[in-house]
Design a protein around this motif. Structure first.
Motif, PDB file in Angstrom:
ATOM      1  N   PRO A   1       8.966 -40.079 -49.958  1.00 15.44           N
ATOM      2  CA  PRO A   1       8.854 -40.046 -51.420  1.00 15.44           C
ATOM      3  C   PRO A   1       9.460 -41.296 -52.053  1.00 15.44           C
ATOM      4  N   ALA A   2       8.980 -41.627 -53.221  1.00 16.14           N
ATOM      5  CA  ALA A   2       9.521 -42.768 -53.961  1.00 16.14           C
ATOM      6  C   ALA A   2      11.017 -42.563 -54.187  1.00 16.14           C
ATOM      7  N   GLY A   3      11.766 -43.629 -53.967  1.00 18.35           N
ATOM      8  CA  GLY A   3      13.198 -43.575 -54.209  1.00 18.35           C
ATOM      9  C   GLY A   3      14.023 -43.166 -53.015  1.00 18.35           C
ATOM     10  N   GLU A   4      13.384 -42.724 -51.931  1.00 15.72           N
ATOM     11  CA  GLU A   4      14.128 -42.339 -50.732  1.00 15.72           C
ATOM     12  C   GLU A   4      14.008 -43.424 -49.667  1.00 15.72           C
ATOM     13  N   ALA A   5      15.117 -43.709 -49.005  1.00 14.21           N
ATOM     14  CA  ALA A   5      15.115 -44.596 -47.845  1.00 14.21           C
ATOM     15  C   ALA A   5      15.017 -43.746 -46.584  1.00 14.21           C
TER      16      ALA A   5
ATOM     17  N   ASP B   1      16.561 -50.915 -50.484  1.00  8.06           N
ATOM     18  CA  ASP B   1      16.018 -51.913 -51.411  1.00  8.06           C
ATOM     19  C   ASP B   1      14.496 -51.866 -51.506  1.00  8.06           C
ATOM     20  N   GLY B   2      13.867 -50.894 -50.847  1.00  8.98           N
ATOM     21  CA  GLY B   2      12.408 -50.742 -50.890  1.00  8.98           C
ATOM     22  C   GLY B   2      11.669 -51.517 -49.826  1.00  8.98           C
TER      23      GLY B   2
END
Length: 455
Positions: A248-252, A267-268
């Protein structure tokens, strides 16, 4: 900082491998040791003689409650449950009880990666150590996996870090245990006979996070809500592993997109580990184990290219979906480590052919009916050991079940009933202690009895 032991008295309850190692560590650090074991066998007498030669006082056939109560700390064998009389007496007196894991951690001169969970922790521990060692780090796999942490604490020079498999038994008696990095592989009911309830089992596992600080890093299964939530509000960075859907977006964390195993950092930034086709292990669950190991190794300082190379040389630890032999077109598979229902479900999900399933041993308080919806590939169950009648009742009407008294009889029955193209899968969903000293011995006997047919 290591805690001084000189002048203290350490009680050791149980003289199996971890008890022996804890006693040796205590003696080496200048402590007095009183050790005891209810068993008076050739094996315990040999350990007793070794420890006595090093200066310990050892009793076999009994525990001296008064002597133990006089100890500064008592270190019990992980197999002894909290409700055992010897430990109840100590708890009633308020005496400090430490697991061997906790005791050794206080004497350790290196940071720790700790891996817990219901299933997958031994494989993930082994693979994390493999990846770190491939990167040139001295990083032994230890703890519940076989090598006691006390032996690592005695190593000179000290390793760069210790990769610790932490069981619920070991975590139950911890106070200061503080891994720098950690992972939870899965969370499902297990060891209810030892803990008394699933809630108590979960609470023991959660003790891994009791001493966390903001610099810690935790690797968690994103799609297992209970395991994902185990750290609670503990400080530290979270990294999540996904197999069924993208990160999901925002998870590393790490994910398998169906073709490649990939990492995404906080950091994406994305980095590719390798194509799935280059990972030499069976089963979707092992993809998750490999992703967890890769994340832990990278977080602990292994270069990415060394991790990639290490992944290409992974092998399953013994007794975990381990092919034994193909005889007359039948593949025999040893998954003796599947000592609970969740592990047996994972093994069945990895099968791609009809299965004759061997279930049995000593039950651990679970409902075998929870297997009914996982038996799609199973033609027949052969139930053995103490749990045999219970399994037959729970699976009545779902699949044909034959009950036999012991594992050897189950192997013989499977040999008669399996057809070319089948797999005979030992994934017992039970402990081994009705017949064997460990799941390892059970798996070794199974393999030996299977191979008798080709001698």
């Amino acid at each position: 900082m290591m805690e001084p032991l000189a002048g203290r008295t350490i009680g050791i309850v149980g003289l199996a491998r971890s008890g022996r190692a804890a006693a040796r560590l205590a003696l080496a650090r200048g402590a007095r040791v009183y050790a005891s074991d209810l068993a008076d066998t050739e094996a315990t007498r040999a350990v007793a003689a070794e420890l006595e030669a090093l200066g310990a006082t050892v009793e076999l056939g009994r525990h001296d409650d008064a002597r133990l109560a006089a100890c500064d700390w008592v270190v019990p064998s992980p197999g002894i449950p909290p409700h055992a009389p010897v430990l109840r007496a100590l708890q009633a007196l308020g005496r400090p009880i430490l697991s061997e894991l906790e005791f050794a951690f206080r004497q350790l001169a290196c940071p720790v990666i700790a891996i817990t969970g219901t299933n997958g922790k031994t494989t993930t521990t082994s693979w994390t150590a493999h990846l770190l060692q491939g990167a040139g780090l001295r990083a032994p796999a230890c703890g519940n996996i076989g090598l006691p942490l006390s032996e690592v604490a005695l190593a000179d020079p000290a390793p760069d870090l210790a990769v610790v498999e932490a069981s619920s038994f070991q975590l139950h008696w911890t106070e200061r245990f503080a891994p720098r990095w950690g992972a939870v592989t899965s969370l499902a009911p297990d060891h209810l006979d030892w803990h008394g309830s699933f809630e108590a089992y979960v609470a023991a596992k959660a003790r891994m996070f009791a001493n966390a600080d903001p610099a810690c890093a935790w690797v968690l299964p994103g799609e297992d809500p209970r395991a994902r939530a185990l750290p609670g509000n503990a400080p530290g960075h979270r990294f999540y592993v996904y197999l069924e859907r993208p990160l999901p977006a925002g998870e590393a964390g790490a994910a398998w997109d169906g073709e490649e195993l990939r990492l995404r950092w906080a950091d994406g930034r994305w980095e590719t580990l390798l194509p799935r086709a280059e990972l030499p292990v069976l089963g979707r669950h092992n993809v998750a184990n490999a992703l967890m190991a890769a994340l832990l190794a990278c977080l602990a300082g292994a270069p990415l290219e060394a991790v990639r190379q290490g992944l290409r040389t992974l092998a399953p630890p013994p007794h975990r979906l381990q092919p034994v032999a193909t005889i007359d077109g039948v593949l025999w598979i040893d998954d003796s480590k599947a000592t609970n229902i969740a592990a047996t479900r994972v093994a069945l999900a990895a099968m791609d052919r009809p299965v004759v399933l061997l279930l049995g041993g000593r039950p651990k308080g679970e409902d075998f009916g929870a297997l009914r919806d996982a038996l799609g590939s199973v033609r027949e169950v052969i139930a053995f050991g103490e749990a045999g009648p219970q399994i037959a009742t729970a699976l009545d009407g779902a699949v044909p079940v034959t009950v036999v008294p012991a594992l050897r009889a189950a192997v013989e029955e499977a040999r008669r009933r399996a057809r070319p193209g089948d797999a005979v899968l030992l994934a017992p969903a039970c402990a081994s202690f009705d017949e064997f000293s460990s799941y390892e011995e059970r798996g070794e006997k199974f393999a030996a009895w299977v191979r008798e047919a080709v001698r």
